[in-house]
Write a protein that holds these residues in place. Structure first.
Motif, mmCIF file in Angstrom:
data_model
loop_
_atom_site.group_PDB
_atom_site.id
_atom_site.type_symbol
_atom_site.label_atom_id
_atom_site.label_comp_id
_atom_site.label_asym_id
_atom_site.label_seq_id
_atom_site.Cartn_x
_atom_site.Cartn_y
_atom_site.Cartn_z
ATOM 1 N N GLN A 79 0.832 -1.200 0.000
ATOM 2 C CA GLN A 79 0.000 0.000 0.000
ATOM 3 C C GLN A 79 0.874 1.261 0.000
ATOM 4 N N TYR A 80 1.917 1.248 0.799
ATOM 5 C CA TYR A 80 2.838 2.390 0.819
ATOM 6 C C TYR A 80 3.540 2.540 -0.535
ATOM 7 N N TYR A 81 3.903 1.408 -1.142
ATOM 8 C CA TYR A 81 4.570 1.456 -2.450
ATOM 9 C C TYR A 81 3.644 2.062 -3.506
ATOM 10 N N ASN A 82 2.385 1.660 -3.495
ATOM 11 C CA ASN A 82 1.421 2.141 -4.488
ATOM 12 C C ASN A 82 1.100 3.619 -4.314
ATOM 13 N N THR A 83 1.343 4.152 -3.114
ATOM 14 C CA THR A 83 1.128 5.587 -2.885
ATOM 15 C C THR A 83 2.446 6.349 -2.890
ATOM 16 N N ASP A 84 3.491 5.683 -3.409
ATOM 17 C CA ASP A 84 4.794 6.300 -3.623
ATOM 18 C C ASP A 84 5.480 6.735 -2.327
ATOM 19 N N ARG A 85 5.155 6.058 -1.222
ATOM 20 C CA ARG A 85 5.866 6.306 0.038
ATOM 21 C C ARG A 85 6.890 5.178 0.221
ATOM 22 N N LEU A 86 7.955 5.292 -0.548
ATOM 23 C CA LEU A 86 8.912 4.195 -0.653
ATOM 24 C C LEU A 86 9.666 3.929 0.641
ATOM 25 N N ASP A 87 9.901 4.979 1.433
ATOM 26 C CA ASP A 87 10.626 4.774 2.695
ATOM 27 C C ASP A 87 9.828 3.881 3.640
ATOM 28 N N LEU A 88 8.521 4.108 3.687
ATOM 29 C CA LEU A 88 7.661 3.282 4.550
ATOM 30 C C LEU A 88 7.475 1.891 3.956
ATOM 31 N N ALA A 89 7.420 1.808 2.630
ATOM 32 C CA ALA A 89 7.307 0.494 1.972
ATOM 33 C C ALA A 89 8.524 -0.366 2.289
ATOM 34 N N ILE A 90 9.704 0.245 2.205
ATOM 35 C CA ILE A 90 10.942 -0.466 2.518
ATOM 36 C C ILE A 90 10.977 -0.888 3.987
ATOM 37 N N SER A 91 10.575 0.016 4.863
ATOM 38 C CA SER A 91 10.587 -0.273 6.297
ATOM 39 C C SER A 91 9.693 -1.466 6.628
ATOM 40 N N CYS A 92 8.488 -1.476 6.043
ATOM 41 C CA CYS A 92 7.565 -2.598 6.272
ATOM 42 C C CYS A 92 8.120 -3.886 5.672
ATOM 43 N N GLY A 93 8.695 -3.770 4.488
ATOM 44 C CA GLY A 93 9.260 -4.953 3.843
ATOM 45 C C GLY A 93 10.368 -5.579 4.665
ATOM 46 N N GLU A 94 11.235 -4.749 5.222
ATOM 47 C CA GLU A 94 12.326 -5.257 6.058
ATOM 48 C C GLU A 94 11.784 -5.880 7.336
ATOM 49 N N ASP A 95 10.736 -5.275 7.912
ATOM 50 C CA ASP A 95 10.109 -5.851 9.110
ATOM 51 C C ASP A 95 9.517 -7.227 8.810
ATOM 52 N N ALA A 96 8.882 -7.348 7.651
ATOM 53 C CA ALA A 96 8.284 -8.630 7.267
ATOM 54 C C ALA A 96 9.354 -9.703 7.084
ATOM 55 N N LEU A 97 10.513 -9.305 6.562
ATOM 56 C CA LEU A 97 11.603 -10.263 6.362
ATOM 57 C C LEU A 97 12.149 -10.794 7.684
ATOM 58 N N ARG A 98 12.036 -10.012 8.742
ATOM 59 C CA ARG A 98 12.486 -10.497 10.049
ATOM 60 C C ARG A 98 11.599 -11.635 10.544
ATOM 61 N N ILE A 99 10.354 -11.641 10.082
ATOM 62 C CA ILE A 99 9.448 -12.729 10.434
ATOM 63 C C ILE A 99 9.675 -13.926 9.526
ATOM 64 N N LYS A 100 9.883 -13.653 8.246
ATOM 65 C CA LYS A 100 10.031 -14.726 7.265
ATOM 66 C C LYS A 100 11.218 -14.408 6.352
ATOM 67 N N PRO A 101 12.435 -14.606 6.844
ATOM 68 C CA PRO A 101 13.636 -14.199 6.089
ATOM 69 C C PRO A 101 13.890 -14.989 4.814
ATOM 70 N N THR A 102 13.206 -16.114 4.622
ATOM 71 C CA THR A 102 13.443 -16.935 3.427
ATOM 72 C C THR A 102 12.445 -16.648 2.304
ATOM 73 N N ASP A 103 11.629 -15.618 2.460
ATOM 74 C CA ASP A 103 10.645 -15.320 1.424
ATOM 75 C C ASP A 103 11.331 -14.697 0.203
ATOM 76 N N THR A 104 11.480 -15.481 -0.856
ATOM 77 C CA THR A 104 12.204 -15.070 -2.055
ATOM 78 C C THR A 104 11.512 -13.920 -2.778
ATOM 79 N N ASN A 105 10.202 -14.000 -2.913
ATOM 80 C CA ASN A 105 9.471 -12.972 -3.652
ATOM 81 C C ASN A 105 9.613 -11.604 -2.999
ATOM 82 N N LEU A 106 9.550 -11.574 -1.663
ATOM 83 C CA LEU A 106 9.670 -10.299 -0.951
ATOM 84 C C LEU A 106 11.082 -9.731 -1.102
ATOM 85 N N ARG A 107 12.085 -10.588 -0.977
ATOM 86 C CA ARG A 107 13.465 -10.122 -1.137
ATOM 87 C C ARG A 107 13.710 -9.590 -2.553
ATOM 88 N N ASN A 108 13.169 -10.288 -3.529
ATOM 89 C CA ASN A 108 13.341 -9.853 -4.916
ATOM 90 C C ASN A 108 12.684 -8.492 -5.140
#
Length: 266
Positions: free
Chosen positions: A104-133
């Protein structure tokens, strides 16, 4: 408060049992004619047993008499442990909720928040290939942070060494940050993987790969190999346009390939 109310009756029950038992012992002691026999000894032990309920589960007396205690205390750690299936379910739900926020943040061009959420999600599931890509592309294409983009590509390749998308992106971001000499070997590895996985040679990714390899050969002054790659890229892009590709992608990259090829032929 609930635990307090549960503990009060147990306390008075223990006190009552002990008081009665000690009272009987007191009567026997008060009168000299009454001897302290096995019964008195049993009552003395009985007086203290309620206070030992947390240490022992039962006590046996001569003649087969047995006292068992019911555990009213705090549950053992194993009883209060959340089952793994429930814990995994909660983490999975939290992961998808954070990823949804990132998108949602990415689609509204708030990339800093999109990145922050993405990194938080990776801490829960660090092996998620699609998210890392996805994160590698944002870092590399949107934020121009090639180091972070390369980091995520490498993390994917640690668990999936034959991931074509991750290796292709790694080559691209390596080229942007470290130059053609470093990226060319990675592009060639991508080509090996594509042949191994039988990716169609008339596909868009094959055409782009040849174009980018052509760029690297050109920058290291291997003009012969550069021309071969540009010619192959031009051929594939032209075939895709004739086949009905109307996305504009093939036309865009075709112009790039033709421009570089013409410059080499002058």
């Amino acid at each position: 408060m609930k635990n307090l109310f549960k503990q009060i009756p147990i306390f008075w029950l223990k006190l009552s049992i002990s008081s009665i038992a000690l009272g009987v012992v007191g009567l026997r002691v008060a009168f000299p004619d009454i001897k302290i026999d096995i019964i008195s000894l049993g009552l003395i032990i009985l007086a203290f047993l309620p206070w030992c309920a947390e240490l022992i589960e039962s006590a046996k007396f001569p003649g087969g008499w047995e006292v068992k205690f019911k555990d009213h205390g705090i549950p053992k750690s194993s009883d209060s442990t959340i089952p793994e299936s429930i814990e995994r379910s909660d983490k999975e739900e939290e992961f998808h909720r954070i990823v949804a926020a990132a998108l949602q943040y990415y689609n509204t061009d708030r990339l800093d928040l999109a990145i922050s959420c993405g990194e938080d999600a990776l801490r829960i599931k660090p092996t998620d290939t699609n998210l890392r890509n996805w994160l590698s592309i944002i870092y590399g294409e949107k934020l121009n942070n090639k180091e972070k983009a390369i980091f995520h590509c490498n993390k994917i390749l640690e668990t999936e060494p034959k991931n074509i998308s991750a290796m292709f992106n790694l080559a691209v971001y390596t080229n942007h940050s470290k130059g053609s000499e470093k990226s060319l070997p990675i592009y060639l590895k991508v080509e090996e993987l594509m042949r191994e996985q039988k990716i169609p040679e008339d596909s868009e990714i094959y055409a782009k790969l040849n174009l980018f390899i052509g760029h690297d050969y050109r920058f290291i002054n291997n003009i012969t190999e550069a021309k071969k790659r540009y010619e192959k890229a031009v051929s594939i892009f032209q075939q895709r346009i004739k086949a009905g590709d109307r996305t504009g992608v093939s036309e865009f990259w075709l112009k790039d390939a033709q421009k570089n090829l013409s410059e080499l032929e002058k």
